[in-house]
Enzyme design. Sequence first.
Site, short mmCIF file in Angstrom:
data_model
loop_
_atom_site.label_atom_id
_atom_site.label_comp_id
_atom_site.label_asym_id
_atom_site.label_seq_id
_atom_site.Cartn_x
_atom_site.Cartn_y
_atom_site.Cartn_z
N LYS A 68 0.86 -1.19 0.00
CA LYS A 68 0.00 0.00 0.00
C LYS A 68 0.89 1.24 0.00
CE LYS A 68 -3.95 1.93 2.59
NZ LYS A 68 -4.85 1.72 3.74
N SER A 143 -9.81 1.65 2.63
CA SER A 143 -8.91 2.39 1.77
C SER A 143 -7.84 1.55 1.09
CB SER A 143 -8.21 3.47 2.59
OG SER A 143 -7.39 2.87 3.59
N SER A 167 -10.17 -0.70 6.87
CA SER A 167 -9.60 -0.52 5.52
C SER A 167 -8.96 -1.74 4.91
CB SER A 167 -8.56 0.58 5.55
OG SER A 167 -9.17 1.79 5.24
#
Length: 471
Positions: A68, A143, A167
Amino acid sequence: MNLTLKQYIDWINDWTLDAKNVINHYLNKAKEKNSQTFSFVRFHEDYVNSHIDDLISKPLHGAPIGLKDIILTKGYISSCGSKMMKDFVSPYSATCFETLEKNGGLMVGKTNMDEFAMGSSTETSYFGKTINPHGINRVPGGSSGGSTAAVAADLCIAALGTDTGGSVRQPASFCGIVGLKPTYGRVSRYGVQSMASSLDQVWVITKTVEDAGILLKAIAGYDTHDAQSCPEADTWQQPTYKNDVKKPKLALPKEALGEGLDPRIKTRFLEYIKKLKGLWWEIEEIDLPIMGYAVPMYYTLMPAEVSTNLARFDGIRFGLQDDTTKYPDILDYYKHIRSEGFGEETKRRILLGTFVLSSANYEGYYLKAQQAREQLKADFSKIFEQYDAIITPTTPTLPGKIGEKINDPLTMYLEDMYTIPANMAGIPAMSIPWGMIEENGEMLPMGIQLMTDRRQEEKLLELWWILEKLN
Ligand code: GLN
């Protein structure tokens, strides 16, 4: 080739596979197919080429991992899905990345995410939207939607994400894969851009439960750079994965079946509960009213921490830069940089956070929410005195259409109603995929979540391993 991490490691060990061939296969496939989902914002071929020989000889043998874009990697851009950090080349690496490298995990690229990890759909990224591999027009959740879509589309074998309120579990559920959140303090947050520091945690995103255990072991550990890191962070053992665990007793909070839950998910979830009861699982419905207050608690505490953490982006030390002489005074300069650099959702949370921390409102909002959080922790601890784990659906809804909820933040916020409590309590939680539900001709995944008491990752993995086999 759709390899699990375990298969990759075993097959390299017994010479069935050639690591370099597999890594190149994944890198080429990811580059070729990325436009279908926009899972990756950047590929790092130069990194792959310069590290491949060294990493292949380590325990994970250079397994291709997506990172990420919130995890800092020395010498490479880490942009957090934000215009504010679009050209930020990190001068140091996050501890979890260094630990992953030491164990032989190979970063193939950085994955897309909601700006500063705020969002539930990966639509707030400055770089563009990620698409769910299970539906042309569907969001992957967020996210960490880039990481979960990348694993679901088999563009990499596993990925790292972060989760502050859901997330990883929410996008893992939307993309039909596994997401594991360790106990707060198990994995260092050093070098991971902070969203809400008391809730943030690095997560693993994999195709199977066993893979989640392997990858977690590769990144967990005590780190003096993170004040909340726990000294016994890496003392847990991998489960033995045998079917002989003591008969588990699960708590099912009635609050997880109430308002807001899609009836199709509810029906499917209850069918599985019945199936488990018919096997040998003891499952009792319980009252856990504090769960219903977790979302308002979160949207009071999280923005407070966000507003503090993002205050550093002033255009002087951090963030976008401009020619200061163009502005009449420093306040104008700050205003310009912060208006330009942050997206709408980030600004909304900074405003909300500044409000709840203001001297006039601090006691009425922030302090109350902290007190409520303590109550939530106590109530959860009590449950774990009697039960091995708490079971809930992972999300109340199926993956929605792109654009459907982006202008309706309150509805979007409710998507984390089952995931937020684990962050509030700092306990481990894990979502695994549990079948597909048909909607307008598309088959959409749903997930189920288990939460255990602090430091019980071993039990969590063992229970889910058994459940995974029943699916
Ligand atoms: N979707 C939640 C939010 O928007 C959770 C985010 C997260 O876990 N990083 O805040």
